[in-house]
Write an enzyme that holds these catalytic residues in place. Structure first.
Site, PDB file in Angstrom:
ATOM      1  N   TYR A 115      49.193  31.186  31.806  1.00 30.52           N
ATOM      2  CA  TYR A 115      49.936  32.568  31.394  1.00 30.52           C
ATOM      3  C   TYR A 115      51.118  31.795  30.290  1.00 30.52           C
ATOM      4  CZ  TYR A 115      47.836  35.332  35.019  1.00 30.52           C
ATOM      5  OH  TYR A 115      47.132  36.072  35.708  1.00 30.52           O
TER       6      TYR A 115
ATOM      7  N   LYS B   1      40.122  25.063  41.396  1.00 33.89           N
ATOM      8  CA  LYS B   1      38.721  25.081  40.945  1.00 33.89           C
ATOM      9  C   LYS B   1      38.517  23.584  40.594  1.00 33.89           C
ATOM     10  CE  LYS B   1      34.952  27.451  39.795  1.00 33.89           C
ATOM     11  NZ  LYS B   1      33.980  27.875  40.703  1.00 33.89           N
TER      12      LYS B   1
ATOM     13  N   ASP C  75      36.820  30.562  44.167  1.00 32.85           N
ATOM     14  CA  ASP C  75      35.958  31.771  44.422  1.00 32.85           C
ATOM     15  C   ASP C  75      35.382  31.884  45.797  1.00 32.85           C
ATOM     16  OD1 ASP C  75      34.972  29.292  44.041  1.00 32.85           O
ATOM     17  OD2 ASP C  75      33.123  29.570  42.932  1.00 32.85           O
TER      18      ASP C  75
ATOM     19  N   ASP D 226      47.942  35.284  41.084  1.00 30.97           N
ATOM     20  CA  ASP D 226      48.206  36.414  40.453  1.00 30.97           C
ATOM     21  C   ASP D 226      46.917  37.402  41.240  1.00 30.97           C
ATOM     22  OD1 ASP D 226      48.796  38.879  39.123  1.00 30.97           O
ATOM     23  OD2 ASP D 226      48.270  37.975  37.311  1.00 30.97           O
TER      24      ASP D 226
ATOM     25  N   ASP E  71      46.956  40.038  44.914  1.00 32.79           N
ATOM     26  CA  ASP E  71      46.708  41.152  44.901  1.00 32.79           C
ATOM     27  C   ASP E  71      45.516  41.545  45.870  1.00 32.79           C
ATOM     28  OD1 ASP E  71      48.748  41.947  43.380  1.00 32.79           O
ATOM     29  OD2 ASP E  71      47.682  43.092  42.047  1.00 32.79           O
TER      30      ASP E  71
END
Ligand code: NAD
Length: 383
Positions: free
Chosen positions: A146, A211, A243, A267, A271
């Site tokens: 980001y 990852k 994943d 992020d 959620d």
């Protein structure tokens, strides 16, 4: 004499003032029960700041925050107010992003708790919920994709058709977008310490998400977290690919205690985990900055927004705001016992069958539908 903790209380817009009122009531009850001292000063922010002083984060409000030990925040933004106001002056940007930057808030903590009594509010089948879900997502907030540079969209030329075909080459304009994922060892070290310390106050397990099979960042993340883990020998550490973590959250959420994530993975996963709690009205959040002696500066807020659809009607669930107070006491002021008292008072109100509209179902025949005020008063009385 005991220390006076200075709290800046910024209720903001929409349901902010109603849920903040209940949170302050609970904080006062804790003050009395544990003989603590809180200096709570309220100030306008968001549209309330624009109305009072022409700015979403008025200078006096920012000055108050700087002079405080922590910020207890409601939420800001009203989609129907003045659409012509420039983007950078809108409350979500001008107040929230400014505060995050000003106070170097690099760690975001999102606990997701689903008490057994609210099993009906969870989208998972009851057998997947075990004895209740209790996960803490620790998300790095200031690094990664980001914020990494370069970050831009640029023009370039592609050959069409490809030169090898023998045809005349036409150069065609195209665009490419570039985001850069970058993490340094100090950035990973400090967020890892936050996760291990938080786990030591809970069930002592950290699942670090990366990852590492594809990303250089993932390899470095895994190395650094493993090294920091050795400095916290009482906490168990496991690594999981992002994943798989997304899948495991749906299949067996009870396996997680603390999930440690870089910015973008956090992020998304926070959620996903939040959906398990069934309502935004149940979810608090903490953003932590630097530690200064025994205290950590922090920003504590509900995960949801200003809920304009129910504002001012005594319909909002105040629990997210009240649990934000518990996070402030635990992670900012080191008052674990007082934080536990708030969480157990919330548990008692739920166990007694009190439900605001967002967590109510008529199928629960013993439940009683209550408003913001009644829920807040019951929790304060339970301290
Ligand atoms: P929202 O979170 O305000 O509302 C989404 C849904 O959840 C609504 O149906 C609402 O009624 C419900 N809800 C949220 N909190 C609740 C509570 N405590 N009790 C019961 N129900 C609750 O999201 P939105 O509608 O997308 O956004 C409304 C405004 O809030 C926008 O201006 C948005 O930018 C702003 N916002 C601010 C923050 C923040 O200040 N941190 C966060 C998210 C959204």
């Amino acid at each position: 004499m005991s220390k006076t903790f200075k709290v800046a209380a910024l209720a903001g817009d929409g349901i902010g003032p109603e849920v903040m009122r209940e949170a302050i009531q609970v904080l006062r009850a804790v003050e009395k029960r544990f003989s603590l001292s809180f200096q709570i000063t309220e100030a306008p922010v968001g549209w309330a700041g624009i109305d009072a002083a022409g700015k979403a984060l008025p200078d006096a409000t920012l000055a108050l925050c700087k002079a405080s030990d922590s910020i207890l925040f409601g939420s800001v933004g009203l989609p129907d107010r003045d659409p012509t106001i420039p983007k950078e002056e809108r409350p979500e940007r001008a107040a929230l992003l400014r505060i995050r930057k000003e106070f170097g808030l690099f760690a975001n903590l999102r606990p997701v708790q689903l008490p057994k009594a609210l099993a009906h509010a969870c989208p998972l089948r009851p057998e997947r919920q075990g004895d209740g879900i209790d996960i803490l997502v620790v998300r790095e907030l200031t690094g990664g994709m980001y914020f990494g540079q370069p970050k831009k969209t640029e023009e370039f030329f592609v050959e069409e058709p490809p030169a090898e075909s023998g045809a005349t080459v036409i150069m065609k304009r195209a665009q490419r977008a570039i985001d850069t994922m970058v993490y340094t060892t100090p950035e990973i070290e400090r967020i890892a310490h936050v996760a291990f310390k938080a786990a030591s106050l809970r069930r002592s397990k950290v699942t670090s998400i990366d990852k590492a099979n594809v990303l250089e960042n993932g390899v470095l993340w895994r190395d650094v977290v493993s090294r920091i883990g050795k400095q916290h020998p009482t906490v168990a550490l496991e690594h999981m690919f992002v994943d798989n973590a997304a899948m495991q959250l749906m299949l067996k959420p009870t396996q997680f205690d603390v999930m440690l994530c870089e910015n973008m993975f956090g992020d998304i996963l926070s959620d996903e985990a939040a959906a398990l709690a069934g309502s935004l009205g149940m979810l608090p959040s903490a953003s932590l900055g630097v530690t200064n002696g025994e205290q950590t500066f922090g920003f504590f807020e509900p995960a949801g927004g200003t809920a304009p659809d129910i504002a001012g009607k005594d319909l909002a669930n105040p629990i997210a705001q009240i649990l934000s107070v518990a996070l402030m006491l635990r992670y900012s002021f080191g008052l674990g016992e007082a934080a536990n008292a708030i969480e157990s008072a919330v548990g008692k109100a739920i166990a007694a069958g009190l439900r605001t509209g967002d967590i109510y179902t008529p199928a629960e025949t013993t439940a009683k539908k209550v408003g913001t005020r009644e829920m807040g008063c019951a929790i304060a009385a339970g301290i």
